[in-house]
Design a protein around this motif. Structure first.
Motif, mmCIF file in Angstrom:
data_model
loop_
_atom_site.group_PDB
_atom_site.id
_atom_site.type_symbol
_atom_site.label_atom_id
_atom_site.label_comp_id
_atom_site.label_asym_id
_atom_site.label_seq_id
_atom_site.Cartn_x
_atom_site.Cartn_y
_atom_site.Cartn_z
ATOM 1 N N LEU A 1 0.821 -1.180 -0.022
ATOM 2 C CA LEU A 1 0.141 -0.091 0.083
ATOM 3 C C LEU A 1 0.802 1.327 0.047
ATOM 4 N N TYR A 2 2.039 1.284 0.606
ATOM 5 C CA TYR A 2 2.873 2.382 0.854
ATOM 6 C C TYR A 2 3.322 2.627 -0.865
ATOM 7 N N ALA A 3 3.623 1.508 -1.223
ATOM 8 C CA ALA A 3 4.398 1.452 -2.838
ATOM 9 C C ALA A 3 3.260 2.162 -3.548
ATOM 10 N N ILE A 4 2.119 1.836 -3.590
ATOM 11 C CA ILE A 4 0.697 2.354 -4.477
ATOM 12 C C ILE A 4 0.991 3.923 -4.081
ATOM 13 N N GLY A 5 0.820 4.167 -2.784
ATOM 14 C CA GLY A 5 1.000 5.611 -2.317
ATOM 15 C C GLY A 5 2.307 6.417 -2.860
#
Length: 473
Positions: A337-341
């Motif tokens: 999720l951090y990578a998507i953000g």
């Protein structure tokens, strides 16, 4: 839509609010007592009562027979000991999602708010906290729009068991499971539809959440059509009276067209649609929407490509991630999720607030239209197994297009191996191009329009990973 309610439903038709059209990306969280056994999927509460299914065999081997250890015995195991609404809000913000919420009630009669209608709730059992209320407060403080999701029409027949000794048939347990019903009511389209009491409670549960928490969006899972039209209409009318800038989402043909947004579960479309739609899908790479033993997660790249595809076709992506029974998230889920953000922090200009271009997609990888339709739902009910879709891998020759504030964005699904992107849809004569840049970098890129394509030279530096948004003016 029956003739009786035709005019009433028509009065609820409305344009999709701009905030929803602009948001593009949301998160929701399947969390409930099914997160305690964490076995197979979130349908554990149903399939544990179906003799011979893997859930049932696992349950009886691990916990004992269904008479002595039923689903209600999992309530207190959902401790929520690490539930922190501020941490959930941090995760939503960090992921780049613009609207979010916990599953308010799944199919299992366990409400995640302080319900007066339903004593089986997260304040009286399990974490002993108002999950919806605490999440909504934390989310709103961070500027996140709120989402309430409802699956509780499935409760009609959900717990009916092929084991006559199961605790669901003990009259004193009716408060947990609802009244004993004919076994056939657990079918997708039962012969016996819900009675008036069930429909009234269904409506009142939604009304409680609307009155107490004012959700910006309300999502309904499939099978809502079994609720009598009177109660479906009264629910929708009540919601829009209280939240005129809110929006309902629904599946299949459970509500009339244009009174909300059609949600296509795990949906993919070949082309853009003139109407706004939503696809709900999961971060989980296991065939589950909740935490399970040995969880796996989809890589950020796949979710980013999916988001770009959906947005280019006039849709939103609502992504699920399920926490542990204690309310915390798996580190790998957080990492993805951090990578998507991170990607959205560079390329969000091509996503948020965008609208479809006259061409949605280009490239060698064709997209098949897919939907978790009624046939797949019926097969899941029969076998206890959820169908899975295998996503195609997109390449640097695959593009998705959006427009915003007079600029066109061509999002390339990879870095070009030959040093240049070649976009056939923007060849000479198709569109005048004066400048091309790459989001995340300041300098303009070298390009040439030929009768075959717009050829854009890639810079020496990659501004991000996974996909690359060319801004074309």
């Amino acid at each position: 839509m029956t003739q009786t309610y035709l005019n009433a439903w028509n009065s609820l038709k409305r344009p999709v609010p701009d905030w929803f059209r602009d948001a593009k990306f949301g998160l929701f969280f399947h969390w409930g007592p099914y997160s305690v056994p964490a076995y197979k999927d979130e349908w554990y509460s149903r399939n544990m009562y179906a003799k011979g299914l893997p859930h049932n065999l696992h349950h009886e081997k691990t916990y004992g027979n269904l008479k002595d250890f039923g689903y209600k015995n999992f309530y207190e195991g959902m401790t929520g000991a690490k539930f922190d609404p501020e941490a959930w809000a941090d995760l939503v913000v960090r992921s780049g999602a613009k609207y979010a919420g916990p599953v308010s009630e799944h199919c299992d009669n366990f409400s995640l708010w302080n319900s007066r209608v339903n004593p089986i709730n997260s304040v009286n059992y399990g974490p002993h906290r108002d999950i919806v209320g605490e999440c909504f407060q934390a989310f709103r403080e961070r500027g996140i729009k709120t989402l309430a999701t409802f699956h509780h029409q499935w409760l009609w027949g959900w717990f009916m068991s092929t084991d006559n000794e199961a605790d669901v048939y003990d009259p004193k347990n009716e408060i947990y499971y609802g009244p004993a019903l004919p076994l056939e009511t657990n079918r997708y389209e039962p012969y016996r539809y819900p009675d008036e009491k069930f429909c009234w409670v269904w409506k009142e549960k939604v009304a409680e959440v609307v009155n107490a928490y004012q959700p910006d969006a309300v999502y309904f899972d499939s099978r809502s059509f079994i609720i009598d039209e009177k109660y479906r209409y009264e629910m929708a009318d009540h919601y829009y009276q209280h939240m005129p800038e809110g929006i309902l989402t629904y599946k299949q043909e459970d509500f009339p067209k244009d009174i909300g947004v059609l949600d296509i579960e795990r949906g993919k479309l070949a082309n853009a649609r003139p109407f706004v739609w939503q696809s709900d899908d999961r971060l989980e790479d296991n065939v589950t929407w909740c935490m399970v033993q040995d969880p796996k997660y989809r890589p950020a790249r796949d979710v980013i490509h999916q988001l770009c595809d959906i947005v280019s076709k006039n849709g939103n992506l609502l992504l699920n991630v399920g926490p542990y029974a204690d309310g915390s998230f798996h580190p790998e889920a957080i990492r993805q999720l951090y990578a998507i953000g991170d990607w959205l922090s560079v390329n969000g200009e091509a996503i948020y607030g965008s609208r479809p271009y006259k061409v949605a997609a280009e490239g060698p990888t064709s997209e098949d239209e897919e939907d978790y339709d009624t046939d797949k739902i019926k097969e899941q009910i029969k076998t206890g197994k959820s169908a899975d879709f295998l996503a195609k891998k997109l390449t640097s020759q695959d593009f998705r297009f959006t427009v915003r504030d007079g600029a066109l964005y061509a999002i390339a699904m990879g870095w070009p191996e030959n040093g240049a992107w070649e976009i056939k849809s923007l060849r000479a004569g198709a569109k005048d191009v004066s400048r091309v840049s790459l989001l995340g970098l300041d300098e303009p890129l070298k390009f040439v329009q030929t009768p075959e394509c717009l050829r854009v030279e890639a810079p020496n530096t990659k501004p991000c990973d996974h996909a690359f948004a060319l801004k074309i003016q």
